[in-house]
Scaffold this motif. Structure first.
Motif, PDB file in Angstrom:
ATOM      1  N   GLU A  24       0.827  -1.205   0.000  1.00  0.00           N
ATOM      2  CA  GLU A  24       0.000   0.000   0.000  1.00  0.00           C
ATOM      3  C   GLU A  24       0.865   1.260   0.000  1.00  0.00           C
ATOM      4  O   GLU A  24       0.533   2.260  -0.646  1.00  0.00           O
ATOM      5  CB  GLU A  24      -0.943   0.006   1.211  1.00  0.00           C
ATOM      6  N   GLU A  25       1.976   1.208   0.715  1.00  0.00           N
ATOM      7  CA  GLU A  25       2.893   2.342   0.716  1.00  0.00           C
ATOM      8  C   GLU A  25       3.514   2.530  -0.668  1.00  0.00           C
ATOM      9  O   GLU A  25       3.698   3.650  -1.144  1.00  0.00           O
ATOM     10  CB  GLU A  25       3.985   2.122   1.762  1.00  0.00           C
ATOM     11  N   LEU A  26       3.818   1.406  -1.315  1.00  0.00           N
ATOM     12  CA  LEU A  26       4.378   1.463  -2.666  1.00  0.00           C
ATOM     13  C   LEU A  26       3.408   2.136  -3.631  1.00  0.00           C
ATOM     14  O   LEU A  26       3.807   2.971  -4.454  1.00  0.00           O
ATOM     15  CB  LEU A  26       4.703   0.052  -3.153  1.00  0.00           C
ATOM     16  N   LEU A  27       2.112   1.797  -3.552  1.00  0.00           N
ATOM     17  CA  LEU A  27       1.121   2.420  -4.431  1.00  0.00           C
ATOM     18  C   LEU A  27       1.102   3.938  -4.238  1.00  0.00           C
ATOM     19  O   LEU A  27       1.006   4.698  -5.210  1.00  0.00           O
ATOM     20  CB  LEU A  27      -0.279   1.850  -4.161  1.00  0.00           C
ATOM     21  N   GLY A  28       1.203   4.377  -2.991  1.00  0.00           N
ATOM     22  CA  GLY A  28       1.237   5.811  -2.730  1.00  0.00           C
ATOM     23  C   GLY A  28       2.463   6.475  -3.336  1.00  0.00           C
ATOM     24  O   GLY A  28       2.385   7.582  -3.881  1.00  0.00           O
ATOM     25  N   ASP A  29       3.593   5.780  -3.269  1.00  0.00           N
ATOM     26  CA  ASP A  29       4.820   6.327  -3.836  1.00  0.00           C
ATOM     27  C   ASP A  29       4.750   6.385  -5.362  1.00  0.00           C
ATOM     28  O   ASP A  29       5.248   7.321  -5.991  1.00  0.00           O
ATOM     29  CB  ASP A  29       6.021   5.482  -3.408  1.00  0.00           C
ATOM     30  N   ILE A  30       4.116   5.360  -5.960  1.00  0.00           N
ATOM     31  CA  ILE A  30       3.941   5.361  -7.420  1.00  0.00           C
ATOM     32  C   ILE A  30       3.054   6.525  -7.836  1.00  0.00           C
ATOM     33  O   ILE A  30       3.332   7.234  -8.813  1.00  0.00           O
ATOM     34  CB  ILE A  30       3.341   4.020  -7.888  1.00  0.00           C
ATOM     35  N   ALA A  31       1.961   6.743  -7.090  1.00  0.00           N
ATOM     36  CA  ALA A  31       1.069   7.863  -7.393  1.00  0.00           C
ATOM     37  C   ALA A  31       1.823   9.185  -7.348  1.00  0.00           C
ATOM     38  O   ALA A  31       1.711  10.021  -8.261  1.00  0.00           O
ATOM     39  CB  ALA A  31      -0.104   7.875  -6.414  1.00  0.00           C
ATOM     40  N   SER A  49       6.766  -1.279 -18.213  1.00  0.00           N
ATOM     41  CA  SER A  49       7.432  -2.471 -17.688  1.00  0.00           C
ATOM     42  C   SER A  49       7.557  -2.324 -16.178  1.00  0.00           C
ATOM     43  O   SER A  49       8.066  -1.320 -15.687  1.00  0.00           O
ATOM     44  CB  SER A  49       8.824  -2.611 -18.319  1.00  0.00           C
ATOM     45  N   LEU A  50       7.050  -3.310 -15.419  1.00  0.00           N
ATOM     46  CA  LEU A  50       7.106  -3.287 -13.964  1.00  0.00           C
ATOM     47  C   LEU A  50       8.227  -4.210 -13.508  1.00  0.00           C
ATOM     48  O   LEU A  50       8.206  -5.415 -13.796  1.00  0.00           O
ATOM     49  CB  LEU A  50       5.771  -3.727 -13.365  1.00  0.00           C
ATOM     50  N   GLU A  51       9.189  -3.669 -12.762  1.00  0.00           N
ATOM     51  CA  GLU A  51      10.380  -4.438 -12.416  1.00  0.00           C
ATOM     52  C   GLU A  51      10.728  -4.288 -10.933  1.00  0.00           C
ATOM     53  O   GLU A  51      10.299  -3.345 -10.275  1.00  0.00           O
ATOM     54  CB  GLU A  51      11.569  -3.970 -13.269  1.00  0.00           C
ATOM     55  N   GLU A  72      -3.795  -2.843 -10.375  1.00  0.00           N
ATOM     56  CA  GLU A  72      -3.880  -1.719  -9.442  1.00  0.00           C
ATOM     57  C   GLU A  72      -2.765  -0.707  -9.698  1.00  0.00           C
ATOM     58  O   GLU A  72      -2.989   0.506  -9.623  1.00  0.00           O
ATOM     59  CB  GLU A  72      -3.822  -2.226  -8.002  1.00  0.00           C
ATOM     60  N   VAL A  73      -1.579  -1.208 -10.014  1.00  0.00           N
ATOM     61  CA  VAL A  73      -0.475  -0.302 -10.326  1.00  0.00           C
ATOM     62  C   VAL A  73      -0.785   0.487 -11.590  1.00  0.00           C
ATOM     63  O   VAL A  73      -0.582   1.711 -11.648  1.00  0.00           O
ATOM     64  CB  VAL A  73       0.849  -1.080 -10.476  1.00  0.00           C
ATOM     65  N   LEU A  74      -1.304  -0.181 -12.627  1.00  0.00           N
ATOM     66  CA  LEU A  74      -1.658   0.529 -13.863  1.00  0.00           C
ATOM     67  C   LEU A  74      -2.745   1.567 -13.606  1.00  0.00           C
ATOM     68  O   LEU A  74      -2.691   2.684 -14.137  1.00  0.00           O
ATOM     69  CB  LEU A  74      -2.122  -0.463 -14.930  1.00  0.00           C
TER      70      LEU A  74
END
Length: 225
Positions: A25-32, A50-52, A63-65
């Motif tokens: 969940e923290e990662l999703l916030g950082d991606i946003a 590309s997700l790596e 969800e990432v997209l």
């Protein structure tokens, strides 16, 4: 966020390199936050992603997209692996899908089309879901289905043959491009085995007929319409 998400450009796309230690969940916030900050740089480009760096489930990839598209103006054509031997998971044709300067030229549809439902558009369309048996999709341009196709589709519905249909699982009951029709052969393989062996495919016209091929990175590199 400084080190948890790194963006790197490659030909026609963006690599998103993710920390594999922080909570999801923290990662999703950082991606946003990362894509919000980069919006003025990428603008409304049509790209492959590309997700790596981190193993994600299919739902997490979606969800990432979604997070990327909700926090930027990017038009994501496909989600791809960097391994040369790995087929694309989420497909698009990077140089041919018609996202023109007119922002209404390309469309997304989120959801599954079920028996009795139909979708018609004058634009190219990316469907984030399945097109089930008994449903129909008609596009005057191109159709990309990020799911399974068992229903009816027609690309180039205005009469043009210079269009294509892509699906992650391609088993149409009827497929047309312009005035040409492709009839799928009856499937004898059990459904559970068929899903294991399914590969993303593209249908396109060549010399007056519709061809259907499995998609590889090599095919995309050479593909022209």
């Amino acid at each position: 966020m400084k080190n948890s998400v790194i963006l790197k450009s490659f030909s026609s796309g963006i690599s998103v390199i993710m920390d594999d230690q922080i909570p999801y969940e923290e990662l999703l916030g950082d991606i946003a936050a990362k894509f919000k900050d980069a919006d003025s740089f990428f603008k409304d480009a049509a790209v492959a992603i590309s997700l790596e760096g981190r193993n994600l489930t299919e739902n997490e990839e979606r969800e990432v997209l979604d997070t990327i598209t909700q926090n930027s103006r990017l038009k994501i054509l496909c989600l791809m692996g960097r391994d040369e031997n790995k087929n694309l998971k989420f497909l698009g044709i990077q140089n041919n899908l018609s996202f023109q300067k007119d922002e209404n030229c390309g469309q997304f549809y989120r959801g599954t089309l079920r028996d009795g439902q139909s979708l018609e558009t004058e634009h190219s369309i990316i469907i984030l879901g399945d097109v089930c048996a008994g449903s129909c999709v008609y596009s005057a341009k191109d159709i990309v289905i990020l799911g399974s196709l068992t229903g009816e589709v027609q690309a180039g519905a205005g009469g043009s043959l210079n269009h294509f249909v892509v699906a992650l699982e391609m088993h149409p009951c009827s497929l047309k491009i312009g005035s040409l029709k492709y009839e799928a052969l009856p499937e004898k393989t059990p459904i559970w085995k068929r899903k294991q062996k399914s590969t993303p495919k593209i249908a396109y016209t060549y010399n007056g007929e519709i061809l259907m091929e499995s998609i590889t990175k090599e095919l995309l590199d050479e593909f022209t319409l």
